[in-house]
Enzyme design. Structure first.
Site, mmCIF file in Angstrom:
data_model
loop_
_atom_site.group_PDB
_atom_site.id
_atom_site.type_symbol
_atom_site.label_atom_id
_atom_site.label_comp_id
_atom_site.label_asym_id
_atom_site.label_seq_id
_atom_site.Cartn_x
_atom_site.Cartn_y
_atom_site.Cartn_z
ATOM 1 N N GLY A 137 40.013 42.088 45.042
ATOM 2 C CA GLY A 137 39.246 40.990 45.615
ATOM 3 C C GLY A 137 37.785 41.127 45.272
ATOM 4 N N GLY A 139 33.697 39.458 46.691
ATOM 5 C CA GLY A 139 32.950 38.589 47.594
ATOM 6 C C GLY A 139 31.549 38.416 47.063
ATOM 7 C CE1 TYR A 140 29.738 33.631 48.439
ATOM 8 C CE2 TYR A 140 28.169 33.749 50.248
ATOM 9 C CZ TYR A 140 29.048 33.024 49.480
ATOM 10 O OH TYR A 140 29.240 31.699 49.726
ATOM 11 C CB THR A 141 27.984 42.026 48.797
ATOM 12 O OG1 THR A 141 27.479 41.015 49.662
ATOM 13 C CG2 THR A 141 26.965 43.136 48.645
ATOM 14 C CB VAL A 144 37.740 45.384 46.375
ATOM 15 C CG1 VAL A 144 38.691 46.478 46.841
ATOM 16 C CG2 VAL A 144 36.620 45.188 47.384
ATOM 17 C CG ASP A 276 30.854 36.831 56.585
ATOM 18 O OD1 ASP A 276 31.507 35.848 56.986
ATOM 19 O OD2 ASP A 276 30.716 37.107 55.388
HETATM 20 N N1 LIG Z 1 40.678 48.253 51.033
HETATM 21 C C1 LIG Z 1 40.981 47.085 50.461
HETATM 22 N N2 LIG Z 1 42.210 46.860 49.965
HETATM 23 C C2 LIG Z 1 42.511 45.676 49.388
HETATM 24 N N3 LIG Z 1 41.655 44.655 49.263
HETATM 25 C C3 LIG Z 1 40.420 44.801 49.742
HETATM 26 C C4 LIG Z 1 40.015 46.020 50.366
HETATM 27 N N4 LIG Z 1 38.728 45.870 50.750
HETATM 28 C C5 LIG Z 1 38.359 44.629 50.378
HETATM 29 N N5 LIG Z 1 39.362 43.981 49.774
HETATM 30 C C6 LIG Z 1 39.301 42.608 49.227
HETATM 31 O O1 LIG Z 1 38.091 42.459 48.518
HETATM 32 C C7 LIG Z 1 37.336 41.358 49.005
HETATM 33 C C8 LIG Z 1 35.852 41.678 48.918
HETATM 34 O O2 LIG Z 1 35.522 42.771 49.758
HETATM 35 P P1 LIG Z 1 34.356 42.649 50.837
HETATM 36 O O3 LIG Z 1 34.082 43.987 51.390
HETATM 37 O O4 LIG Z 1 34.702 41.572 51.827
HETATM 38 O O5 LIG Z 1 33.129 42.184 49.914
HETATM 39 P P2 LIG Z 1 31.930 41.185 50.243
HETATM 40 O O6 LIG Z 1 30.986 41.937 51.138
HETATM 41 O O7 LIG Z 1 31.344 40.880 48.914
HETATM 42 O O8 LIG Z 1 32.505 39.993 50.935
HETATM 43 C C9 LIG Z 1 37.843 41.126 50.429
HETATM 44 O O9 LIG Z 1 37.745 39.767 50.764
HETATM 45 C C10 LIG Z 1 39.276 41.595 50.370
HETATM 46 O O10 LIG Z 1 40.144 40.533 50.013
#
Ligand SMILES: Nc1ncnc2c1ncn2[C@@H]1O[C@H](COP(=O)(O)OP(=O)(O)O)[C@@H](O)[C@H]1O
Ligand SMILES: *[C@@H]1O[C@H](CO)[C@@H](O)[C@H](O)[C@H]1NC(C)=O
Ligand SMILES: *[C@@H]1O[C@H](CO)[C@@H](O)[C@H](O)[C@H]1NC(C)=O
Ligand SMILES: *[C@@H]1O[C@H](CO)[C@@H](O)[C@H](O)[C@H]1NC(C)=O
Ligand SMILES: *[C@@H]1O[C@H](CO)[C@@H](O)[C@H](O)[C@H]1NC(C)=O
Ligand SMILES: [Mg+2]
Length: 498
Positions: A137, A139-141, A144, A276
């Protein structure tokens, strides 16, 4: 879900990025981001003069220091008392921002110290031999990626998303790739600290982290390098999939969320709000909900002068809380979390197909969370009561006990040559597999399905301990099976005379 098209496009783009990142991790190249203050491009908004340069740099440094200040209160009191002097590493020789009183060695303290304190943690050395690459996945920041560590350990790695909105915006503002990497990396560092301090079954488990280039210096690369967080691997929460799953699984997600919010309200950092709060900030690990995006967590409750300062605004509802004598909106974080849980999770997952004996309790939960009438303790109590009733089967008290007499039971038997029918929401795509408290509840269900002529209990259980029953319209023969029981519906007499 509006982000879907986007995330597909992002995935394609990012696969390239991931390879690049991992290659750089693997070969532990010392190559750093090109830009430094000395070759900072001249071109700025107005063609660029020295003064504008300096002000951009100043603004970036002040943002970096803001980020640092955000993290300091999250460190444990032991760490906090170590009031180390110093400056920002990368900019230290050039700029002395007045408010920055801490050294980057504090970070080494956090990382090295915590690594010793949490022996299960992995460092950069664990990333030297990564096996498989896939994107989980973004996101903005953060980005993964999925990797398999030597010894077949699947983990998720979190990195700065170089293509993300955060990075893009920073580059637009400051045109300094290295400074921006550092700025965005603070969100990952904040997340590391929060993951260390907020351990809970419904928070993703931190397996380790690596600051700097893998393998180069044992992970003590400090501020300039790449930050990699090593996490337990989950599956991104798929709301659409969850909506189609049995109530028991949807309830599990909501219960996990409430347990998490209860913990966050009484956490070591005080009452923590998730600013968030969206399904994409969570994943599931073997069906259990876990929070993974913590960089927007806040342990501060707003200060206030009047009640009007303590207003929680949501698209369709506003709430105003009393301003306490101390001048703080007490309980605001907890209430914000509860209402978000209600609007993002409960409304979609909880009422739909709740077991008939539990609907009044579920309705009560919906109303008390949707109106913010219950605090998190009361909400958790209500959820645990539902769980207890559901597990005990007490909510089934009004099923006629005689119903099981319509069936002939054959213990130690399974079936073969099954003719299955589908039902919804089934645990199996092909047939009709539902969870039941007992053979009696299964008999009640079979009676209500016109196609059903028999069902089996195989001893398989769901997370609540309820039994999985498979229902079918017919089968060709019985086979010995020590773990299974077959219940065959007796032929209905043409006319009931008894
Ligand atoms: N431990 C994990 N296992 C599987 N997918 C993950 C995990 N951590 C995050 N993700 C996926 O990655 C995406 C981005 O991670 P996230 O920490 O939310 O980043 P951001 O701060 O950019 O939103 C999440 O929306 C999720 O779907
Ligand atoms: C930046 O400006 C200086 C002096 O104005 C000039 O000598 C130098 O070539 C410029 N550098 C770039 C990369 O344009
Ligand atoms: C909530 O408050 C805002 C600001 O006072 C106002 O504009 C909005 O209409 C209110 N919304 C509802 C649903 O009451
Ligand atoms: C809660 O119940 C009251 C009274 O029945 C009703 O007016 C209100 O709309 C309900 N609120 C929610 C969020 O379900
Ligand atoms: C809620 O529960 C926590 C922990 O179980 C407890 O410390 C706290 O006092 C309770 N709060 C209220 C208002 O009952
Ligand atoms: Mg996120």
């Amino acid at each position: 879900m509006p982000g879907m098209g986007n995330s597909l496009r992002a995935a394609a783009l990012l696969s390239f990025v991931v390879i690049t990142i991992l290659v750089s991790l693997l070969i532990s190249s010392v190559q750093q981001f090109g830009a430094t203050l000395t070759n900072f491009p001249n071109a700025t908004v107005d063609g660029g003069d020295e003064g504008e340069f300096a002000s951009l740099r100043k603004a970036l440094i002040s943002q970096l220091n803001e980020r640092r200040k955000e993290i300091i209160p999250l460190l444990s009191s032991v760490d906090k008392e170590k009031d180390l002097p110093g400056e920002h590493r990368y900019y230290s020789q050039r700029y002395q921002a007045p408010e920055s009183n801490w050294d980057y060695s504090l970070w080494n303290e956090i990382t090295d110290g915590s690594r010793k304190a949490h022996m299960d943690e992995m460092g950069c050395e664990a990333l030297v031999d990564v096996q498989a690459v896939d994107i989980l996945g973004s996101g903005y920041t953060k980005l993964v990626v999925k990797v398999v560590l030597p010894g077949d350990q699947p983990v998720a790695l979190k990195l700065v998303n170089d293509q993300g909105t955060d990075m893009e915006k920073c580059l637009q503002d400051f045109k300094d790739p290295r400074g921006c990497n550092e700025l965005v990396s603070y969100k990952l560092k904040k997340e590391i600290v929060l993951l260390q301090r907020l351990k809970h079954p419904n928070v993703i488990r931190l397996r380790g982290h690596c600051l700097g280039d893998a393998g180069r210096d044992g992970g003590r690369g400090g501020e300039g390098g790449r930050v990699t967080v090593i996490l337990e691997q989950g599956s991104p929460l798929q709301m659409i999939q969850l909506l189609q799953s049995p109530w028991e699984e949807r309830f599990r997600v909501c219960l996990g969320l409430v347990r998490l919010l209860h913990f966050l309200s009484h956490s070591p950092l005080g009452s923590v709000a998730l600013l968030d709060f969206q399904p994409r900030q969570f994943v599931t690990v073997a069906g259990e909900l876990k929070l993974t995006d913590l960089d927007d967590a806040s342990a501060e409750e707003p200060t206030c002068q009047t009640d009007a300062d303590c207003t929680l605004q949501f698209p369709h509802r506003n709430f105003t809380l009393p301003c306490s004598a101390r001048g703080v909106c007490e309980g605001l974080n907890e209430k914000r979390n509860i209402y978000n849980a209600y609007r993002y999770f409960f409304t979609y997952l909880l009422p739909h197909q709740a077991p008939p004996g539990l609907t009044h309790l579920v309705d009560h939960i919906m109303n008390s969370t949707g109106e913010l009438k219950a605090d998190i303790n009361q909400t958790l109590e209500a959820f645990e009561r539902v769980l207890l009733l559901y597990k005990s089967g007490l909510h089934l008290d009004n099923l006629p006990p005689s119903i099981i007499r319509d069936y002939t039971v054959m213990r130690g038997m399974g079936t073969s040559g099954d003719v299955e029918y589908r039902c919804w929401p089934s645990y199996s795509h092909r047939g009709c597999v539902l969870s039941v408290h007992s053979a009696r509840e299964a008999a009640f269900i079979c009676n209500s399905h016109s196609q059903c002529t028999s069902f089996s209990l195989t001893g398989q259980k769901t997370w609540t301990g309820r039994l999985l029953a498979s229902f079918r319209s017919s089968f060709s023969h019985l086979v010995p099976d020590g773990t299974s029981e077959v219940y065959l519906r007796k032929a209905k007499p043409p006319e009931t005379t008894e």
